[in-house]
Scaffold this active site. Structure first.
Site, short mmCIF file in Angstrom:
data_model
loop_
_atom_site.label_atom_id
_atom_site.label_comp_id
_atom_site.label_asym_id
_atom_site.label_seq_id
_atom_site.Cartn_x
_atom_site.Cartn_y
_atom_site.Cartn_z
N LYS A 220 -5.12 0.32 14.27
CA LYS A 220 -5.81 -0.48 13.25
C LYS A 220 -7.32 -0.46 13.49
O LYS A 220 -8.10 -0.20 12.56
CB LYS A 220 -5.29 -1.92 13.27
CG LYS A 220 -5.94 -2.82 12.23
CD LYS A 220 -5.40 -4.23 12.29
CE LYS A 220 -5.98 -5.00 13.46
NZ LYS A 220 -5.62 -6.43 13.44
N ASP B 271 -3.53 -4.05 8.70
CA ASP B 271 -3.56 -5.39 9.26
C ASP B 271 -2.45 -6.22 8.61
O ASP B 271 -1.63 -5.70 7.84
CB ASP B 271 -4.93 -6.04 9.06
CG ASP B 271 -5.30 -6.18 7.58
OD1 ASP B 271 -4.45 -5.91 6.71
OD2 ASP B 271 -6.44 -6.58 7.30
#
Length: 213
Positions: free
Chosen positions: A121, A139
């Site tokens: 991420k 996310d």
């Protein structure tokens, strides 16, 4: 409508709804985003933006932060939670940048993944926002919303969601699309309350419109 067609329609509608959506972490240099994204784990971006002001006032560049004691960093970043582990990762990361990359952030995804505290991420966020390269940031908002919308089918594991989205999201759209999902997830398609489907620009094409999950 195929998933590819659905994705393109969602992208266009969210562009109109959130034309200026961008990263909600404040930064003006790549290494600062690297620090902030580590601090943002289990913490709001708003709080991170406040805390880093004190951190950068005391340690204004990579070399200064690399030379700092972990205890000094922890004392400042503690309000973000998990202060000890975050301080250790930031310290180790800055030392690697100084020693291996001439105090610069590498623009290679695999090299970013080797840095302490940097997962897919974070690496995708940096690749997209700093270097303008194709990126998909999975996310919690991205995972929740893409499942609700029907872009992915019951997938909760971030990497699997990312891989599924790569197949249907045009590479040049990925980074901005994920930023817009954050804004939409906070304002409309919320996690802690029932989604505000009556105010959603996607309610006629969303797979889960009106259904909270």
């Amino acid at each position: 409508m195929t998933k590819e067609e659905l994705a393109l329609e969602i992208i266009e509608r969210l562009k109109k709804e959130y034309p200026d959506a961008g990263c909600t972490l404040d930064y003006d240099q790549a290494w600062k985003l690297l620090v902030s994204v580590r601090l943002a784990a289990q913490c709001t971006d708003a709080r991170v933006n406040v805390v880093v002001e004190d951190l950068y006032a005391k340690f204004p560049d990579v070399d200064a932060l690399a030379a700092a004691e972990v205890d000094e960093i922890e004392a400042i970043v503690r309000p973000c939670g998990l202060g000890r582990s975050k301080a250790r990762d930031i310290s180790a990361c800055m030392r690697i940048l100084k020693e291996k990359y001439d105090s610069k952030v590498p623009d290679n995804f695999d090299e970013l993944l080797k840095l302490p505290g940097v997962g897919r991420k974070s690496a995708n966020l940096i690749m997209g926002d700093v270097f303008g390269k194709p990126a998909i940031v999975t996310d919690t908002h991205c995972i929740r919303l893409t499942n609700r919308m029907g872009l992915v089918d019951g997938i909760k594991e971030p990497k699997k969601v990312e891989m599924a989205l790569w197949k249907i999201i045009p590479p040049e759209e990925g980074s901005d699309f994920c930023h817009r999902l954050v804004f939409h997830g906070r304002d409309i398609c919320t996690a802690r309350t029932k989604p505000h489907c009556d105010r959603c620009c996607l309610n006629d094409i969303c797979a889960k419109a009106g259904v909270s999950q």
